[in-house]
Design a protein around this motif. Structure first.
Motif, PDB file in Angstrom:
ATOM      1  N   PHE A 179       0.829  -1.198   0.000  1.00 27.33           N
ATOM      2  CA  PHE A 179       0.000   0.000   0.000  1.00 27.33           C
ATOM      3  C   PHE A 179       0.870   1.257   0.000  1.00 27.33           C
ATOM      4  CE2 PHE A 179      -2.185  -3.329   2.395  1.00 27.33           C
ATOM      5  CZ  PHE A 179      -3.364  -3.449   1.668  1.00 27.33           C
ATOM      6  N   VAL A 180       0.229   2.360  -0.449  1.00 26.23           N
ATOM      7  CA  VAL A 180       0.780   3.702  -0.296  1.00 26.23           C
ATOM      8  C   VAL A 180      -0.208   4.490   0.553  1.00 26.23           C
ATOM      9  CG1 VAL A 180       1.469   5.824  -1.462  1.00 26.23           C
ATOM     10  CG2 VAL A 180       1.948   3.625  -2.519  1.00 26.23           C
ATOM     11  N   ASP A 181       0.271   5.058   1.655  1.00 25.03           N
ATOM     12  CA  ASP A 181      -0.604   5.746   2.609  1.00 25.03           C
ATOM     13  C   ASP A 181      -0.751   7.219   2.260  1.00 25.03           C
ATOM     14  OD1 ASP A 181      -0.715   3.376   4.026  1.00 25.03           O
ATOM     15  OD2 ASP A 181       0.978   3.915   5.305  1.00 25.03           O
ATOM     16  N   ILE A 182      -1.990   7.714   2.460  1.00 22.74           N
ATOM     17  CA  ILE A 182      -2.268   9.153   2.380  1.00 22.74           C
ATOM     18  C   ILE A 182      -3.016   9.536   3.650  1.00 22.74           C
ATOM     19  CG2 ILE A 182      -3.438  11.004   1.129  1.00 22.74           C
ATOM     20  CD1 ILE A 182      -3.128   9.415  -1.405  1.00 22.74           C
ATOM     21  N   ALA A 183      -2.495  10.499   4.383  1.00 24.26           N
ATOM     22  CA  ALA A 183      -3.107  10.925   5.646  1.00 24.26           C
ATOM     23  C   ALA A 183      -3.415  12.411   5.581  1.00 24.26           C
ATOM     24  CB  ALA A 183      -2.178  10.626   6.822  1.00 24.26           C
ATOM     25  N   ILE A 184      -4.647  12.769   5.959  1.00 19.80           N
ATOM     26  CA  ILE A 184      -5.105  14.160   5.907  1.00 19.80           C
ATOM     27  C   ILE A 184      -5.601  14.572   7.293  1.00 19.80           C
ATOM     28  CG2 ILE A 184      -6.628  15.805   4.763  1.00 19.80           C
ATOM     29  CD1 ILE A 184      -4.768  14.446   2.834  1.00 19.80           C
ATOM     30  N   PRO A 185      -5.069  15.653   7.893  1.00 21.45           N
ATOM     31  CA  PRO A 185      -5.626  16.127   9.164  1.00 21.45           C
ATOM     32  C   PRO A 185      -7.034  16.686   8.954  1.00 21.45           C
ATOM     33  CG  PRO A 185      -3.944  17.632   8.352  1.00 21.45           C
ATOM     34  CD  PRO A 185      -3.918  16.451   7.454  1.00 21.45           C
ATOM     35  N   VAL A 186      -7.957  16.311   9.820  1.00 17.54           N
ATOM     36  CA  VAL A 186      -9.354  16.755   9.722  1.00 17.54           C
ATOM     37  C   VAL A 186      -9.603  17.790  10.818  1.00 17.54           C
ATOM     38  CG1 VAL A 186     -11.773  16.050   9.839  1.00 17.54           C
ATOM     39  CG2 VAL A 186     -10.071  14.545   8.766  1.00 17.54           C
ATOM     40  N   ARG A 187     -10.130  18.932  10.421  1.00 19.99           N
ATOM     41  CA  ARG A 187     -10.403  20.014  11.367  1.00 19.99           C
ATOM     42  C   ARG A 187     -11.840  20.491  11.208  1.00 19.99           C
ATOM     43  NH1 ARG A 187      -5.382  21.681  13.178  1.00 19.99           N
ATOM     44  NH2 ARG A 187      -3.607  21.060  11.852  1.00 19.99           N
ATOM     45  N   ASP A 188     -12.355  21.091  12.303  1.00 22.24           N
ATOM     46  CA  ASP A 188     -13.694  21.672  12.210  1.00 22.24           C
ATOM     47  C   ASP A 188     -13.584  23.095  11.671  1.00 22.24           C
ATOM     48  OD1 ASP A 188     -12.712  23.207  14.279  1.00 22.24           O
ATOM     49  OD2 ASP A 188     -13.946  22.271  15.840  1.00 22.24           O
ATOM     50  N   ALA A 189     -14.729  23.792  11.665  1.00 22.07           N
ATOM     51  CA  ALA A 189     -14.767  25.131  11.068  1.00 22.07           C
ATOM     52  C   ALA A 189     -13.858  26.103  11.793  1.00 22.07           C
ATOM     53  CB  ALA A 189     -16.203  25.659  11.058  1.00 22.07           C
ATOM     54  N   SER A 190     -13.637  25.876  13.064  1.00 19.35           N
ATOM     55  CA  SER A 190     -12.783  26.787  13.826  1.00 19.35           C
ATOM     56  C   SER A 190     -11.299  26.442  13.713  1.00 19.35           C
ATOM     57  CB  SER A 190     -13.195  26.760  15.304  1.00 19.35           C
ATOM     58  OG  SER A 190     -12.961  25.467  15.870  1.00 19.35           O
ATOM     59  N   GLY A 191     -10.994  25.371  13.031  1.00 25.40           N
ATOM     60  CA  GLY A 191      -9.603  24.965  12.871  1.00 25.40           C
ATOM     61  C   GLY A 191      -9.146  23.950  13.910  1.00 25.40           C
ATOM     62  N   LYS A 192     -10.030  23.503  14.766  1.00 28.93           N
ATOM     63  CA  LYS A 192      -9.656  22.529  15.784  1.00 28.93           C
ATOM     64  C   LYS A 192      -9.451  21.161  15.142  1.00 28.93           C
ATOM     65  CE  LYS A 192     -11.392  20.246  19.968  1.00 28.93           C
ATOM     66  NZ  LYS A 192     -12.535  20.140  20.907  1.00 28.93           N
ATOM     67  N   LEU A 193      -8.358  20.494  15.510  1.00 28.68           N
ATOM     68  CA  LEU A 193      -8.042  19.178  14.969  1.00 28.68           C
ATOM     69  C   LEU A 193      -8.986  18.141  15.557  1.00 28.68           C
ATOM     70  CD1 LEU A 193      -6.096  17.533  13.196  1.00 28.68           C
ATOM     71  CD2 LEU A 193      -4.678  17.205  15.231  1.00 28.68           C
ATOM     72  N   LEU A 194      -9.680  17.392  14.665  1.00 26.20           N
ATOM     73  CA  LEU A 194     -10.629  16.361  15.101  1.00 26.20           C
ATOM     74  C   LEU A 194     -10.049  14.958  14.965  1.00 26.20           C
ATOM     75  CD1 LEU A 194     -13.855  17.753  13.392  1.00 26.20           C
ATOM     76  CD2 LEU A 194     -13.070  18.127  15.746  1.00 26.20           C
ATOM     77  N   GLY A 195      -9.153  14.754  14.041  1.00 23.37           N
ATOM     78  CA  GLY A 195      -8.593  13.426  13.825  1.00 23.37           C
ATOM     79  C   GLY A 195      -7.857  13.393  12.496  1.00 23.37           C
ATOM     80  N   VAL A 196      -7.705  12.190  11.963  1.00 21.37           N
ATOM     81  CA  VAL A 196      -6.950  11.979  10.735  1.00 21.37           C
ATOM     82  C   VAL A 196      -7.776  11.111   9.795  1.00 21.37           C
ATOM     83  CG1 VAL A 196      -4.863  11.008   9.695  1.00 21.37           C
ATOM     84  CG2 VAL A 196      -4.733  12.172  11.902  1.00 21.37           C
TER      85      VAL A 196
END
Length: 581
Positions: A179-196
């Motif tokens: 596999f080749v991994d792609i990871a994206i940080p997920v944030r809410d509207a305020s910019g708070k990090l929610l997960g990956v």
């Protein structure tokens, strides 16, 4: 030493005295012909060999560069798709909402693209939702892609994932999953990090790409391979082995592209390589694509060409030797008997006829030969005039052919529009004109919406029909002073000269609506077709045409991001903000 040279000269003169004029002339002409023809044949053979070898190397290098570019564009597209999905406003409520609904959305994304697994992981490293429920509830906190995804958009190199592979169905070939991994940080509207948001691309797509290129390249002896930046073979013969290391690997990575000769399995190989440097925002993983061919096969044409030239040279030398013997026989006689006649011919204006000579058989023969030669000279002059006339006609035809070739070099073969190179030259002139005379100009960046879906659903021939139809509508919609080009793939650019903002927006939207209402047929299938358009106006602060085209491309990005099938004018003040988004 001086006495030795003098003695040798005396012996040479003694030998000359024993040889007839015929023999001396024959030997001298034959030796000169053999030396000249041999030198020319050897030089021509060497040049032909080098040129043919260079052409073969260029063909291999072009194949390697093409495959490398496709790899980088594929990875850049998958990365951008994941990033856009993570930033979709409708998804904001699902990241911390119902896992089942989130899983359905992830499976929809997986169905649309080439991911073996997609999952959302919370800040603790627990998989909240995943396609097929695989790894759901499991912890991936120790995985490198998760750690990197907490900080930035990350793309990992090829690797095996034993846990995930054990949950997937076994392949018919029993080959392991990579596999080749792609990871994206997920944030809410305020910019708070929610997960990956993490995705695993099945590396098998790269193997399929190599097989497709090898099947369609037209050269059955060429072998393609993909290597990691560490020199390990990822796709191709002897997978999972180190092919290059040390100084050789460092030189390849530094050069970026080129050719080399190497020995593999006891065979001399001609290899071209190209190091992928990424595409647009995707920085690339420095994958090395190689195209190899056995030197004996690759250079067979060059060797054959050189051998043919040498054979022709040898035959020419034999012919020259034969002619030398014949000429010497014709000349063997009392030369002085016709010296005056020969001198008259040389001094007279134009060729004249010799008077017949007598006195010996040799003189009669020589006289007849010279008279015949003069007649042939007259015929040769006529032939020369005819040849000059034909050469003049050929030169005119060559000029016409060069004009046609120049037109082909500046035109996209599929659509008939300008290509990127010719368009940028025209655009540079337009910028200089606008800057000098304070005139407005505006580029449009046009991109077909969901073009990959058209190809996947209806086939690449349908995609080509869509591209041609868009090109036709764009050409019919613009003015004669405007210029349109195909930038590559499904992307077009239009240069609007001497136009204000309102008219430019109206024209861009007219093109968009014309394409939306157009009917594109492929066989019995009607293909719905829309485009997104980015627009920018030239400003005095733009350094060159690339700045304003980049701004139009940012406008296209916004049009795509905000729903597609729309036109977006990118102001100068919003350029930085659009890039940050």
């Amino acid at each position: 030493m001086r006495a030795f040279l003098q003695q040798a000269a005396e012996r040479l003169h003694a030998i000359e005295d024993r040889l007839t004029v015929r023999t001396q002339i024959a030997a001298a002409v034959a030796a000169m012909s053999i030396v000249l023809v041999g030198t020319l044949a050897a030089g021509a053979a060497l040049i032909s060999y080098r040129n043919t070898a260079a052409l073969i190397e260029n063909n291999l290098a072009g194949t390697a560069a093409m495959v490398s570019g496709r790899l980088d564009r594929f990875m850049a597209t998958r990365r951008q798709e994941m990033k856009l999905f993570a930033e979709l406003q409708p998804m904001e409520q699902l990241w911390q909402g119902d896992p089942a609904a989130l899983r359905r959305s992830l499976e929809a994304l997986q169905h649309s693209f080439d991911f073996a697994w997609i999952g959302f992981v919370d800040l603790n490293g627990d998989v909240v939702a995943a396609t097929g429920g695989l790894l759901q509830g499991k912890s991936v906190a120790a995985r490198p892609w998760f750690k990197q995804g907490l900080e930035r958009v990350a793309v990992g190199d090829v690797h095996e994932a034993l846990l995930l592979a054990s949950l997937l169905s076994q392949r018919a070939s029993n080959e392991p999953y990579r596999f080749v991994d792609i990871a994206i940080p997920v944030r809410d509207a305020s910019g708070k990090l929610l997960g990956v948001l993490g995705g695993h691309l099945d590396w098998n797509w790269a193997t399929s790409l190599i097989k497709d290129v090898e099947a369609t390249d037209g050269n059955a002896d060429a072998t393609l391979s993909i290597l990691s930046k560490g020199g390990m073979v990822l796709v191709g013969p002897q997978t999972e082995t180190i092919r290059y290391d040390g100084d050789e690997l460092a030189a390849i990575l530094k050069a970026g592209d080129g050719t080399l000769r190497e020995t593999r399995d006891g065979r001399q190989m001609l290899t071209a390589f190209h190091v992928g440097r990424g595409f647009r925002d995707y920085q690339g993983l420095n994958w090395i694509v190689t195209a190899s061919q056995p030197a004996s096969v690759a250079l067979a044409a060059a060797i054959s060409s050189a051998q043919t030239i040498l054979a022709i040279g040898a035959a020419t030398a034999l012919i020259a030797l034969s002619l030398a013997v014949l000429l010497s026989r014709r000349i063997a006689g009392p030369i002085l008997a016709i010296t005056q006649e020969a001198d008259r011919i040389g001094r007279a204006h134009g060729p004249t006829m010799l008077a017949r000579q007598s006195g010996s058989a040799e003189v009669v023969q020589l006289s007849r030969a010279l008279r015949s030669l003069l007649r042939r000279i007259g015929h040769a002059e006529e032939r020369t005039k005819e040849a000059e006339l034909r050469a003049s006609e050929n030169a005119m035809q060559l000029q016409e052919d060069m004009l046609k070739l120049r037109e082909l070099a500046d035109t996209d073969f599929m659509t008939g529009l300008m290509n990127r190179r010719s368009f940028l030259a025209v655009a540079d002139d337009a910028v200089a004109f606008s800057r000098r005379y304070k005139r407005n100009m505006a580029p449009l960046m046009i991109d077909i919406d969901h073009f990959k879906k058209i190809n996947d659903t209806h086939g690449h021939a349908a995609g080509d029909d869509a591209i041609k139809r868009v090109a036709e509508i764009v050409s019919q919609s613009i003015r004669t002073t405007d210029k349109a080009a195909r930038f590559g793939g499904e992307e077009f650019v239009v240069l609007l000269r001497e136009i204000d903002q309102e008219t430019a927006v109206l024209l861009a939207d007219r093109i968009r609506t014309s394409i939306e209402s157009a009917i594109v047929r492929h066989g019995n299938t009607v293909i719905p077709l829309t485009v997104s358009v980015g627009l920018a106006l030239f400003d005095e602060t733009d350094r060159d045409v690339q700045d304003v085209i980049e701004r139009a491309d940012q406008g296209l990005y916004v049009a795509k991001k905000t729903g597609r099938n729309r036109t977006f004018l990118m102001p100068i003040s919003d350029e930085r903000a659009a890039r940050a988004a």
